[in-house]
Design a protein around this motif. Structure first.
Motif, PDB file in Angstrom:
ATOM      1  N   ALA A  92      40.265  20.103  43.578  1.00 45.51           N
ATOM      2  CA  ALA A  92      41.218  21.191  43.387  1.00 45.51           C
ATOM      3  C   ALA A  92      40.833  22.438  44.189  1.00 45.51           C
ATOM      4  O   ALA A  92      41.678  23.298  44.427  1.00 45.51           O
ATOM      5  CB  ALA A  92      41.325  21.544  41.913  1.00 45.51           C
ATOM      6  N   ASP A  93      39.581  22.540  44.614  1.00 47.56           N
ATOM      7  CA  ASP A  93      39.163  23.690  45.419  1.00 47.56           C
ATOM      8  C   ASP A  93      39.852  23.716  46.773  1.00 47.56           C
ATOM      9  O   ASP A  93      39.958  24.770  47.396  1.00 47.56           O
ATOM     10  CB  ASP A  93      37.651  23.676  45.633  1.00 47.56           C
ATOM     11  CG  ASP A  93      36.887  23.879  44.345  1.00 47.56           C
ATOM     12  OD1 ASP A  93      37.486  24.388  43.375  1.00 47.56           O
ATOM     13  OD2 ASP A  93      35.691  23.519  44.308  1.00 47.56           O
ATOM     14  N   ALA A  94      40.321  22.568  47.228  1.00 48.38           N
ATOM     15  CA  ALA A  94      40.979  22.487  48.528  1.00 48.38           C
ATOM     16  C   ALA A  94      42.482  22.715  48.435  1.00 48.38           C
ATOM     17  O   ALA A  94      43.184  22.606  49.440  1.00 48.38           O
ATOM     18  CB  ALA A  94      40.710  21.127  49.168  1.00 48.38           C
ATOM     19  N   ALA A  95      42.996  23.024  47.252  1.00 48.29           N
ATOM     20  CA  ALA A  95      44.428  23.214  47.080  1.00 48.29           C
ATOM     21  C   ALA A  95      44.890  24.475  47.789  1.00 48.29           C
ATOM     22  O   ALA A  95      44.136  25.419  47.990  1.00 48.29           O
ATOM     23  CB  ALA A  95      44.771  23.302  45.596  1.00 48.29           C
ATOM     24  N   GLY A  96      46.141  24.474  48.184  1.00 47.03           N
ATOM     25  CA  GLY A  96      46.722  25.641  48.833  1.00 47.03           C
ATOM     26  C   GLY A  96      47.256  25.292  50.214  1.00 47.03           C
ATOM     27  O   GLY A  96      47.211  24.152  50.663  1.00 47.03           O
ATOM     28  N   GLU A  97      47.756  26.302  50.860  1.00 46.90           N
ATOM     29  CA  GLU A  97      48.354  26.106  52.171  1.00 46.90           C
ATOM     30  C   GLU A  97      47.254  25.948  53.224  1.00 46.90           C
ATOM     31  O   GLU A  97      46.312  26.726  53.295  1.00 46.90           O
ATOM     32  CB  GLU A  97      49.224  27.312  52.525  1.00 46.90           C
ATOM     33  CG  GLU A  97      49.956  27.147  53.822  1.00 46.90           C
ATOM     34  CD  GLU A  97      50.893  28.306  54.109  1.00 46.90           C
ATOM     35  OE1 GLU A  97      51.165  28.537  55.281  1.00 46.90           O
ATOM     36  OE2 GLU A  97      51.331  28.967  53.152  1.00 46.90           O
ATOM     37  N   LEU A  98      47.391  24.929  54.050  1.00 49.04           N
ATOM     38  CA  LEU A  98      46.400  24.657  55.083  1.00 49.04           C
ATOM     39  C   LEU A  98      46.800  25.213  56.444  1.00 49.04           C
ATOM     40  O   LEU A  98      45.980  25.309  57.327  1.00 49.04           O
ATOM     41  CB  LEU A  98      46.174  23.145  55.215  1.00 49.04           C
ATOM     42  CG  LEU A  98      45.606  22.461  53.987  1.00 49.04           C
ATOM     43  CD1 LEU A  98      45.520  20.970  54.210  1.00 49.04           C
ATOM     44  CD2 LEU A  98      44.255  23.035  53.636  1.00 49.04           C
ATOM     45  N   GLY A  99      48.050  25.542  56.605  1.00 47.78           N
ATOM     46  CA  GLY A  99      48.520  26.079  57.875  1.00 47.78           C
ATOM     47  C   GLY A  99      49.984  25.745  58.075  1.00 47.78           C
ATOM     48  O   GLY A  99      50.628  25.116  57.237  1.00 47.78           O
TER      49      GLY A  99
END
Length: 136
Positions: A74-81
């Protein structure tokens, strides 16, 4: 990402050992040069990743989530680009580059035409989302 940097450093060391063994056994300049270029390219990519990780860690205030041994998915969640969902510009850019390559075979006039087309399609690719319906 620090692991990826060390993987490329390891590839560079492997290519170095292979290059030395290849030179001693074959005395072939072509293969030795190709392996030397592979050493340089692997080292260059490893250095770039290592440099980028240090810069990102400094901006982030600590290790990146993929380098954290206690990290969660879950730490990698979010917009990547931002990635273009549909664009014709890469196709036209590839065709322009192919025109340059064919121009080296058939005539310099085609190289000049291909370079001009490559420059125009590069501008189109870079500035695709600056105007019209998809402008930001």
């Amino acid at each position: 990402m620090r692991v990826q940097a060390f993987m490329f450093y390891g590839c560079a060391v492997f290519f170095l050992a292979s290059d030395i063994v290849y030179w001693l056994w074959s005395k072939d300049w072509t293969g030795t040069t190709a392996l030397a270029l592979a050493i340089g390219l692997a080292g260059l990519i490893g250095f770039y990743i290592h440099f980028t990780v240090r810069r990102l860690e400094k901006a982030n205030g600590g290790p990146l989530y993929e380098d954290d041994p206690d990290g969660e998915i879950a730490d990698a969640a979010g917009e990547l680009g931002f990635f273009s969902p549909h664009s014709w510009w890469p196709l036209f850019l590839a065709l322009s580059a192919a025109t340059v390559t064919l121009g080296m075979v058939f005539g310099w006039w085609l190289v000049i035409l291909g370079v001009a087309a490559t420059l125009l399609t590069s501008v189109g690719l870079v500035f695709e989302y600056y105007r019209g319906h998809f402008s930001h």
